[in-house]
Scaffold this motif. Sequence first.
Motif: not given
Length: 322
Positions: A34-39, A71-81
């Motif tokens: 199984r592949q779990v994407i941390l993002a 997906v293993w959810p981890i929140a960005v600190r600010t919106t990424s462009l």
Amino acid sequence: MSTKDCPILAICSGEPAGIGPELCTRLTPLDGVRQVILADPALLQMRNGLGEHSSVELPLFSDQPDAPISVWPIAVRTTSLAGTLDTDNAAYVLEILDVATKGCLSGEFAAIVTAPVHKGVINDAGIPFSGHTEYFAELCNATPVMLLVADDFRVALATTHLPVSEVSKALTFDVLASRLRILHHDLQQKYGIEQPRILVAGLNPHAGEGGHLGREEIEIIEPCLQLLREQGLNLTGPLPADTLFTPPHLAKADAVMAMFHDQGLPVLKFAGFGRAVNVTLGLPIVRTSVDHGTALDLAGTGTAKVGSLQAAIDEAVRIINC
């Protein structure tokens, strides 16, 4: 084996402004893992289906732990462009690595596969960071050895991310002996090679030319190799690096130990770019990575190639199944 019993690969999506997130959305299911994407799921959604690539649904691991890709959810600190670095997200990048490492050490994950990070923006955020290799080693309290693999061509490094001016000082007897022992051990344990044959490069041109072009071979490398040979390691060298990387020599070896980053890696990447994989040896966990950088100029265009990330995943599977 049912899906729920398959080992889990933690896929670290890397620098959010780079190509890592979109490459992760283009992975394909694999038998037996199984592949779990941390993002950040929202980030993945923004980069999903770019260019000519079809959009895919990626469920959360907490909702569908048996899914072949989730997906293993981890929140960005600010919106990424795409293509625009932001120091505010440096902590996000490191949190991904921390979660992956903790999961591997606990046994929840079988291996870590990393998309590229951007060392500069992490340092600009005030966080000392010299690379994945050193970071994982600190988290695991281990001595790392960086190994690049392209098919059966393997090149390890005695020193890693150092300015060339500091290599000679860093190349001590104990450092070289430790790196060679780790390489020998992990070729046995991770690759199933019973008696690894290792070629060792000299540091200086012509391997020092008998001391006329440098004395590191005479004072450090040769005595180290002699001691390790007496302990049972199959080592050849020190050999001039300009002739070591030729078919007659490589045909007799399972791996090469180069003395510094740009002595060994340009050769391997030329031979196997797009399918080369970075493997961190010396850790109590399995970690593989792509052989390229964040490619900020390609981020968000949908044109980046997924081959190296797929090769890193395949190598991780190969190691955990060895």
